[in-house]
Design a protein around this motif. Sequence first.
Motif, mmCIF file in Angstrom:
data_model
loop_
_atom_site.group_PDB
_atom_site.id
_atom_site.type_symbol
_atom_site.label_atom_id
_atom_site.label_comp_id
_atom_site.label_asym_id
_atom_site.label_seq_id
_atom_site.Cartn_x
_atom_site.Cartn_y
_atom_site.Cartn_z
ATOM 1 N N LEU A 529 7.137 7.908 -6.641
ATOM 2 C CA LEU A 529 6.856 6.492 -6.450
ATOM 3 C C LEU A 529 6.053 6.274 -5.176
ATOM 4 O O LEU A 529 6.365 6.825 -4.122
ATOM 5 N N GLY A 530 5.023 5.429 -5.291
ATOM 6 C CA GLY A 530 4.232 5.072 -4.127
ATOM 7 C C GLY A 530 3.136 6.048 -3.768
ATOM 8 O O GLY A 530 2.386 5.811 -2.813
ATOM 9 N N ILE A 531 2.999 7.147 -4.509
ATOM 10 C CA ILE A 531 1.975 8.147 -4.223
ATOM 11 C C ILE A 531 0.687 7.771 -4.954
ATOM 12 O O ILE A 531 0.718 7.572 -6.174
ATOM 13 N N PRO A 532 -0.451 7.652 -4.256
ATOM 14 C CA PRO A 532 -1.705 7.305 -4.935
ATOM 15 C C PRO A 532 -2.025 8.296 -6.056
ATOM 16 O O PRO A 532 -1.887 9.503 -5.888
ATOM 17 N N GLY A 533 -2.436 7.774 -7.197
ATOM 18 C CA GLY A 533 -2.767 8.619 -8.333
ATOM 19 C C GLY A 533 -1.605 8.930 -9.249
ATOM 20 O O GLY A 533 -1.792 9.484 -10.328
ATOM 21 N N SER A 534 -0.382 8.555 -8.818
ATOM 22 C CA SER A 534 0.795 8.808 -9.653
ATOM 23 C C SER A 534 0.939 7.696 -10.693
ATOM 24 O O SER A 534 0.195 6.713 -10.694
ATOM 25 N N ALA A 535 1.935 7.847 -11.575
ATOM 26 C CA ALA A 535 2.161 6.828 -12.604
ATOM 27 C C ALA A 535 2.611 5.507 -11.993
ATOM 28 O O ALA A 535 2.372 4.437 -12.554
ATOM 29 N N TYR A 536 3.275 5.558 -10.833
ATOM 30 C CA TYR A 536 3.783 4.356 -10.171
ATOM 31 C C TYR A 536 3.320 4.338 -8.713
ATOM 32 O O TYR A 536 4.088 4.661 -7.802
ATOM 33 N N PRO A 537 2.061 3.959 -8.447
ATOM 34 C CA PRO A 537 1.527 4.033 -7.075
ATOM 35 C C PRO A 537 2.030 2.924 -6.150
ATOM 36 O O PRO A 537 1.853 3.023 -4.935
ATOM 37 N N ALA A 538 2.655 1.869 -6.706
ATOM 38 C CA ALA A 538 3.166 0.738 -5.906
ATOM 39 C C ALA A 538 2.142 0.295 -4.861
ATOM 40 O O ALA A 538 2.390 0.377 -3.657
ATOM 41 N N PRO A 539 0.979 -0.197 -5.288
ATOM 42 C CA PRO A 539 -0.107 -0.481 -4.346
ATOM 43 C C PRO A 539 0.240 -1.492 -3.266
ATOM 44 O O PRO A 539 -0.186 -1.350 -2.118
ATOM 45 N N TYR A 540 1.026 -2.506 -3.609
ATOM 46 C CA TYR A 540 1.320 -3.543 -2.628
ATOM 47 C C TYR A 540 2.280 -3.078 -1.547
ATOM 48 O O TYR A 540 2.362 -3.691 -0.476
ATOM 49 N N ALA A 541 3.004 -1.997 -1.787
ATOM 50 C CA ALA A 541 3.893 -1.474 -0.744
ATOM 51 C C ALA A 541 3.076 -1.037 0.470
ATOM 52 O O ALA A 541 3.398 -1.382 1.617
ATOM 53 N N LEU A 542 2.003 -0.284 0.222
ATOM 54 C CA LEU A 542 1.136 0.155 1.323
ATOM 55 C C LEU A 542 0.382 -1.022 1.931
ATOM 56 O O LEU A 542 0.203 -1.096 3.153
ATOM 57 N N VAL A 543 -0.043 -1.958 1.096
ATOM 58 C CA VAL A 543 -0.756 -3.140 1.588
ATOM 59 C C VAL A 543 0.137 -3.936 2.536
ATOM 60 O O VAL A 543 -0.280 -4.308 3.642
ATOM 61 N N TYR A 544 1.376 -4.197 2.151
ATOM 62 C CA TYR A 544 2.287 -4.981 2.997
ATOM 63 C C TYR A 544 2.624 -4.226 4.278
ATOM 64 O O TYR A 544 2.723 -4.833 5.354
ATOM 65 N N ARG A 545 2.816 -2.916 4.168
ATOM 66 C CA ARG A 545 3.127 -2.147 5.379
ATOM 67 C C ARG A 545 1.969 -2.227 6.382
ATOM 68 O O ARG A 545 2.195 -2.397 7.586
ATOM 69 N N ASN A 546 0.765 -2.118 5.873
ATOM 70 C CA ASN A 546 -0.378 -2.153 6.781
ATOM 71 C C ASN A 546 -0.653 -3.550 7.317
ATOM 72 O O ASN A 546 -1.226 -3.696 8.398
ATOM 73 N N MET A 547 -0.240 -4.578 6.591
ATOM 74 C CA MET A 547 -0.266 -5.921 7.178
ATOM 75 C C MET A 547 0.661 -5.984 8.381
ATOM 76 O O MET A 547 0.318 -6.567 9.422
ATOM 77 N N ALA A 548 1.849 -5.390 8.236
ATOM 78 C CA ALA A 548 2.805 -5.372 9.346
ATOM 79 C C ALA A 548 2.240 -4.592 10.531
ATOM 80 O O ALA A 548 2.416 -4.994 11.693
ATOM 81 N N ILE A 549 1.558 -3.483 10.257
ATOM 82 C CA ILE A 549 0.956 -2.684 11.338
ATOM 83 C C ILE A 549 -0.133 -3.483 12.040
ATOM 84 O O ILE A 549 -0.242 -3.474 13.273
#
Length: 682
Positions: A529-549
């Motif tokens: 989960l959350g790995i780019p290119g996987s079946a479930y990349p969870a794109p918004y998880a990385l987007v939200y984390r980088n907003m926090a950063i």
Amino acid sequence: MGTSERIDLEHGGEEVAEAAASVEKAFEGKEVPPWERQVTVRSMVVSLVLGVMFTFIVMKLNLTTGIIPSLNISAGLLGFFFVKAWTKLLAKSGMLMQPYTRQENTVIQTCVVASSGIAFSGGFGSYLFGMSSDIAKQSPEATAQDIKDPGLGWMIAFAFVVSFLGLFSLVPLRKIMIVDFKLTYPSGTATAHLINSFHTTEGAKLAKKQVNLLGKFFSFSFFWGFFQWFYTASDGCGFSNFPTFGLEAYKNKFFFDFSTTYVGVGMICPYIINVSLLVGGIISWAIMWPLIDNKKGDWYSAKLEQSSLHGLQGYKVFIAIAMILGDGLYNFIKVLGRTLLGLYNQFYRKSLGTSSSSSDPNSPPLLSYDDERRIDMFLKDQIPVWFAVIGYVVIAVASIVIVPHIFPQLKWYYIVVIYIIAPALAFCNAYGCGLTDWSLASTYGKLAIFTIGAWAGASQGGVIAGLAACGVMMNIVSTASDLTQDFKTGYMTLASPRSMFLSQVLGTAMGCVISPCVFWLFYKAFGNLGIPGSAYPAPYALVYRNMAILGVDGFSALPQYCLTLCCVFFVAAIGINLVRDLVGEKWAKFIPVPMAMAIPFYIGSYFAIDMCVGSLILFIWQRIDKVNADTFGSAVASGLICGDGIWTLPSSFLALAGVKPPICMKFLSRGVNTKVDGFLES
């Protein structure tokens, strides 16, 4: 977005038109049960079953692309079918104690949507999962205090202490929003029209046909998912990796992945959304990323890992964030402006003692038979103000005590500030949603990310503090808006506000357990989960984390020229939205939506192609037979979405049991295939 019903009236004078236009006269002889009998055991059993089903669907959409269509119609349709079948069986056996009413149907729809809505507002595909080490590995220099991995216990506890507050924040204002301001809430109104139609003779016959068609496409979608599973023995295998337009296009994320889920979503979403997704994919993956990739070694180091945010991945993520923020800011100002203007007009009229329905300030507003009946029922079962205030204070105190134990970085005084201003923001969101059908819950969540994250600072765990604050804020404004919209649905179906509130509370309680459990199942069954290119990349998880950063560290993490490009796309998103509003509805449908354009920037266009196929199917169907396409299109789409979504349940159990598919179907270029053959022969 809701779709409104259009009723064509026969020519036959004003009386016929008035009778045809009146919904409540058709139900005049039917008793409205008291609120205690609207929330029944059977309605809660059906809601629980459908809640689990829709949570799987929403969770899958959350973890793949983050695009979630409105499932209200599907919930209302399936709720009607299940209880209708139940009561029909009991009636034949002589055991039926209570007939099935539209009020009970409304309770089921409300409960199901409240339950599955936690899968979105709970942040399992965005802020909550963005705290995990899996996502942190893709972000720059994450420290231990900036990471919190998923845990079933704390996720359920967090959901319970933050998800109920919004339900109490706007209860005292329900009469003002629904009766005094007469807000439309297009999705809630459309759902009410649908439920009302189900409980007429003709509507019941039509609903039966719709359910039959939904069942056929549900079965097809489920067994298609089962068939595809046999060919996915390893990463990159199966029909979902079919290089439809060639291997070079596949490398740049342009292919049809045979997902019935997104074909169905494409049939529900407006054409312009699907086209916007495709346009965004072409701009990014066909033009921008190849050009920036050629700058490797100049703009950024050629030795960086593919997932490093200091390289090409940084451009993908932060430019997408810039477009999302630009679109969110524009719509926030637009909806807030309309909210303030609407409030001004409401209070200005009230101060003059006038109404839109009467030119005489001394005469009362003219009400139709339907309005009189609905207002009478809506005001009959009052929810005491003291109950709402005490409920808000008690839950707020519990949250202030418990949440800092779950997230030590989120101090108690941050939460106090959020809870002081949250009711005002919840009102703005609910009012704006009533005018535009647009909930800005995620925008208020992003606002909390930046303000609380910057307040906490990097040294005090500002990343986790910002993400957790996003969850607190987003849950309040989201559930408040959803409840007010459900009040509108209940108002139009004569469902009691008390039964609406109770069903929302019960649905939320179900969701606080079901959603974390479903996410936990995904998390344990599919280890990538959350790995780019996987079946479930969870794109918004990385987007939200980088907003926090960004909120904590500023722009220091961006690669060269990335900030310039972000500014360009931020301004472009605002400009495109402005042009869409200025040119009028006639031409706006040809101008892409920036928020939709931004999504493929990070994950590619494969799902956009699926959705465009869905649009194409609906478009051709409407050309051939518009009446049937409009009548049954949503049922077909719901069947495609539900079948593939439910397949994830047995597939996750198979993964947990260690049962692996027997075949890996991969596609190789001719040159690579020759090398493989030569290697095997040697």
